[in-house]
Design an enzyme around this catalytic site. Structure first.
Site: not given
Length: 312
Positions: A158, A254, A284
């Site tokens: 991320s 996502d 995600h």
């Protein structure tokens, strides 16, 4: 919207009984604490891994880190400098402990997780500076840490994947040659202008909505101009010809799924080896839920295997 995996639907149903607070509705300490509790879904820590905490002394500051190595009398190993996710505002050595243990054991790697500074207390470029400075420090101390100095990678998930990718291309100005042999990115956030189609397509995605993503970006990038800066993300760079080879895993459902596709395509455009795999039906950061999602466990195993292969 694409169809969520059945295991994801079951998980979301269980979480809906106590829905998490939105980050702008609670103090930042409470939001961080809520994130730490999700670590319980990562599965039991791998007992075949040794871990110890160290302090990295950098100019004007010190930051914590944790070194992971497979148990046993092993010598020098390829090294991975890992930057945790959390939208630049949360995440810690503890939140990603299970993931780093699995990466170390499954890949036969020495993994160093870096506890970089968080927003909103620290805005851009402080986390980026911590990432590059810590990599340089670890490169300089690779021998004593039993990491192969010629086989070092950066990795992250991320927001941490942005730090990893930025370090992979930005550290060249600091050390001779190309000190980063590979980059491993999990559900990377690489375009904080939030203009990719996936941001709109999956704006109501579970675990990371467009609204939460935008809030996180606001905390670390309060200056709008910096969001289009090549210093912030290598996806904005005019060339990636000198970037190291990459393994990139992403999730289908996502808001940042386009970031992974575009970065992999851009690497290939400049002749850089890049392998990208997208996991259908996954939201995600699904790999952080490997204790309850089979696809999460599969993703970690694939990531460890592919990243290890790039270093050997």
């Amino acid at each position: 919207m694409a169809t969520l995996d059945p295991q994801v639907r079951d998980l979301l149903a269980s979480l809906s009984k106590a829905p998490p607070a939105l980050p702008w509705d609670v103090p930042i300490a409470s939001y961080r604490s809520a994130g730490e509790k999700l670590a319980a879904l990562a599965g039991l820590p791998n007992s075949r891994c040794d871990a110890r905490d160290i302090v990295i002394d950098l100019p004007g500051r010190s930051i914590g880190a944790r070194i992971y190595r497979p148990k046993g009398p092993v010598g020098s190993l390829p090294g991975v400098v890992y930057f945790h996710g959390g939208g630049f505002v949360r995440g810690s050595l503890e939140s990603h402990d299970s993931l780093c243990r699995e990466l170390s054991v499954r890949g036969g790697l020495s993994v160093v997780s870096v506890d970089y500074r968080l927003a909103p207390e620290n805005v851009f470029p402080r986390a980026h500076d911590d990432a590059i400075d810590s990599f340089c420090w670890l490169s300089d101390h690779a021998g004593e840490l039993k990491m192969s100095p010629d086989a070092l990678a950066v990795a992250g998930d991320s927001a941490g994947a942005m730090l990893a990718a930025s370090t992979a291309v930005g550290v060249q100005n600091r050390l001779a040659g190309l000190p980063v042999r590979a980059q491993g990115l999990l559900c990377p956030v690489l375009d904080v202008t939030l203009t990719n189609d996936s941001v709109t397509k999956y704006e109501q995605a579970p675990l990371l909505s467009r609204q939460v993503l935008a809030w996180c970006v606001d905390q670390y990038f309060p200056n709008l101009e910096t969001r289009q800066s090549a210093a912030a993300s290598p996806l904005m760079k005019s060339t990636l010809a000198d970037a190291p080879a990459a393994i990139i895993l992403s999730s289908e459902i996502d808001p940042v799924s386009d970031d992974a596709r575009q970065y992999s395509a851009k690497l290939k455009k400049f002749g850089v080896e890049s392998e990208h795999q997208e996991f259908a039906g996954m939201p995600h950061s699904f790999f952080l839920l490997a204790g309850v999602l089979e696809q999460g466990e599969r993703a970690i195993a694939t990531f460890a295997e592919k990243l290890s292969a790039l270093l050997r």
